[in-house]
Motif scaffolding. Structure first.
Motif, PDB file in Angstrom:
ATOM      1  N   ARG A 206      49.946  39.464  45.612  1.00 16.14           N
ATOM      2  CA  ARG A 206      49.599  38.136  46.114  1.00 16.14           C
ATOM      3  C   ARG A 206      48.444  38.226  47.115  1.00 16.14           C
ATOM      4  O   ARG A 206      47.550  37.371  47.129  1.00 16.14           O
ATOM      5  N   LEU A 207      48.480  39.254  48.000  1.00 13.68           N
ATOM      6  CA  LEU A 207      47.394  39.420  48.965  1.00 13.68           C
ATOM      7  C   LEU A 207      46.067  39.687  48.254  1.00 13.68           C
ATOM      8  O   LEU A 207      45.017  39.160  48.636  1.00 13.68           O
ATOM      9  N   ARG A 208      46.114  40.513  47.207  1.00 12.92           N
ATOM     10  CA  ARG A 208      44.881  40.786  46.456  1.00 12.92           C
ATOM     11  C   ARG A 208      44.350  39.514  45.820  1.00 12.92           C
ATOM     12  O   ARG A 208      43.146  39.235  45.846  1.00 12.92           O
ATOM     13  N   ASP A 209      45.251  38.730  45.258  1.00 11.23           N
ATOM     14  CA  ASP A 209      44.816  37.475  44.643  1.00 11.23           C
ATOM     15  C   ASP A 209      44.221  36.539  45.674  1.00 11.23           C
ATOM     16  O   ASP A 209      43.185  35.894  45.448  1.00 11.23           O
ATOM     17  N   SER A 210      44.886  36.445  46.867  1.00  6.77           N
ATOM     18  CA  SER A 210      44.366  35.566  47.927  1.00  6.77           C
ATOM     19  C   SER A 210      42.998  36.062  48.429  1.00  6.77           C
ATOM     20  O   SER A 210      42.091  35.261  48.706  1.00  6.77           O
ATOM     21  N   ASP A 211      42.822  37.405  48.553  1.00 10.29           N
ATOM     22  CA  ASP A 211      41.528  37.944  48.987  1.00 10.29           C
ATOM     23  C   ASP A 211      40.431  37.608  47.974  1.00 10.29           C
ATOM     24  O   ASP A 211      39.314  37.222  48.342  1.00 10.29           O
ATOM     25  N   SER A 212      40.741  37.773  46.708  1.00 11.18           N
ATOM     26  CA  SER A 212      39.736  37.457  45.686  1.00 11.18           C
ATOM     27  C   SER A 212      39.401  35.975  45.700  1.00 11.18           C
ATOM     28  O   SER A 212      38.240  35.575  45.577  1.00 11.18           O
ATOM     29  N   ASP A 213      40.439  35.120  45.910  1.00  8.20           N
ATOM     30  CA  ASP A 213      40.179  33.678  45.979  1.00  8.20           C
ATOM     31  C   ASP A 213      39.309  33.340  47.185  1.00  8.20           C
ATOM     32  O   ASP A 213      38.389  32.519  47.098  1.00  8.20           O
ATOM     33  N   SER A 214      39.608  33.957  48.347  1.00  9.67           N
ATOM     34  CA  SER A 214      38.821  33.693  49.556  1.00  9.67           C
ATOM     35  C   SER A 214      37.371  34.167  49.376  1.00  9.67           C
ATOM     36  O   SER A 214      36.418  33.497  49.804  1.00  9.67           O
ATOM     37  N   ASP A 215      37.190  35.338  48.717  1.00  8.34           N
ATOM     38  CA  ASP A 215      35.827  35.819  48.460  1.00  8.34           C
ATOM     39  C   ASP A 215      35.061  34.843  47.575  1.00  8.34           C
ATOM     40  O   ASP A 215      33.889  34.527  47.821  1.00  8.34           O
ATOM     41  N   GLN A 216      35.750  34.345  46.560  1.00  9.15           N
ATOM     42  CA  GLN A 216      35.089  33.387  45.686  1.00  9.15           C
ATOM     43  C   GLN A 216      34.724  32.104  46.432  1.00  9.15           C
ATOM     44  O   GLN A 216      33.660  31.525  46.238  1.00  9.15           O
ATOM     45  N   GLU A 217      35.661  31.642  47.303  1.00  6.53           N
ATOM     46  CA  GLU A 217      35.371  30.439  48.094  1.00  6.53           C
ATOM     47  C   GLU A 217      34.182  30.669  49.020  1.00  6.53           C
ATOM     48  O   GLU A 217      33.314  29.794  49.182  1.00  6.53           O
ATOM     49  N   GLU A 218      34.148  31.848  49.661  1.00  2.00           N
ATOM     50  CA  GLU A 218      33.022  32.145  50.560  1.00  2.00           C
ATOM     51  C   GLU A 218      31.699  32.173  49.792  1.00  2.00           C
ATOM     52  O   GLU A 218      30.680  31.636  50.226  1.00  2.00           O
TER      53      GLU A 218
END
Length: 343
Positions: A206-218
């Motif tokens: 879940r943390l990896r998915d959230s990090d990838s989502d945050s990177d995409q948002e940034e």
């Protein structure tokens, strides 16, 4: 009125029991008794099975001229429960049993056959011992040997019971329960560990998915910021935005609005439409009055011809651009022509 249940009866003083008359009953007189079937039997008439213990109202009589060591023998009469055929059997005091007599057959009984076989063997042995003294010695030796084996087996059983008596069964049960408890605790710990590992793996994923989502948002936000910084407010007037996502109807409406704006006001930043309005001034010649000599006629005539040519070109340019320009460009061209005429 006399008592109903009396224990003592009145005997008069002149009572003589010898004067009481005696009843003369036949010796083969029958009595009705209630009994149960002493063994399993089958009726010969209808084949109905009559099981041991079934109750009957039977007739009982004493068998004449038959005695066993002074004991009388009795005969019983019963009826089949299906065909009412008469069945008779009598007592057998010699074998402490009952003997089937008439109307039915006795079913097979293994215990009785075993007893008869044992009695037969015992009888044959006694006959052999009467005629053969060596057989008596052999039988005694065999019996003593068998008795010794029985005693040894009995001693072994006693020792085994003593060893079992020394065993602490309560302690064994407690130990077994303790082992079961340890096994349950170990299984519980293994289950908890497996559950914890599964939760940790799910959390990491879940943390990896959230990090990838945050990177995409940034990345998307940075691209939007760069795009907004590069865009100008007036780009909407000069550039056409794609309208494929909004559908063909919305794109047509926006295109119509943009065309109407361009027809009424004109586009900003287009150099072709407003280029004819701007005429660059040329620097005027400085006239000095230092000398009496007038300026030569040749250069002035060339300058005047150049001015006339620029004015004519500027007057002709609005006509040529009238076809492609808007109303604002026409107005500029018209005002320019008036100013030129006034000059």
């Amino acid at each position: 009125m006399s008592e109903r249940k009396v224990l003592n009866k009145y005997y008069p003083p002149d009572f003589d029991p010898s004067k009481i008359p005696k009843l003369k009953l036949p010796k083969d007189r029958q009595y009705v008794v209630r009994l149960m079937a002493p063994f399993n039997m089958r009726c010969k008439t209808c084949g109905e099975y009559i099981y041991k213990g079934k109750k009957f109202n039977a007739r009982k009589e004493t068998v004449q001229n038959e005695l066993y060591m002074g004991l009388p023998i009795f005969r019983f009469y019963i009826k089949c429960t299906r065909c009412l055929a008469e069945i008779t059997f009598k007592t057998d005091p010699e074998n402490t049993d009952y003997a089937m007599e008439h109307g039915a057959t006795r079913n097979f009984q293994a215990e009785k056959l075993i007893e008869e076989e044992e009695k037969k063997i015992q009888r044959e042995r006694e006959e052999e011992e009467l005629n053969n003294p060596m057989k008596v010695l052999e039988n005694r030796t065999r019996d003593s040997k068998m008795e010794m084996e029985v005693l040894e087996n009995l001693q072994e059983l006693k020792e085994l019971n003593q060893r079992q008596a020394l065993v602490d069964f309560e302690g064994m049960i407690d130990q077994y329960r303790e082992l079961e408890k340890r096994d349950r605790e170990r299984e519980k710990e293994e289950d908890e560990r497996e559950t914890k590992e599964m939760l940790e793996r799910a959390l990491v994923k879940r943390l990896r998915d959230s990090d990838s989502d945050s990177d995409q948002e940034e990345k998307s936000s940075s691209t939007q910021a760069e795009k907004s910084s590069t865009d100008k407010p007036t780009d909407i007037l000069t550039t056409d935005k794609p309208t494929e996502a909004q559908g063909p109807a919305a794109g047509g409406v926006k295109r119509a609005k943009l065309e109407s704006w361009e027809r009424s006001v004109g586009t900003l930043g287009s150099g072709g439409a407003l280029g004819s309005l701007v005429v660059r001034k040329k620097p005027a010649a400085v006239v000095t009055k230092s000398g009496p000599s007038p300026p030569p006629a040749g250069p002035s005539s060339q300058t005047d011809s150049t001015v006339v040519t620029a004015v004519s070109t500027s007057a002709c340019n609005p006509v040529t651009t009238m076809q492609n320009g808007s109303s604002l460009s026409l107005l500029g061209a018209y005002s320019d022509s008036e100013s030129n005429d006034s000059e």
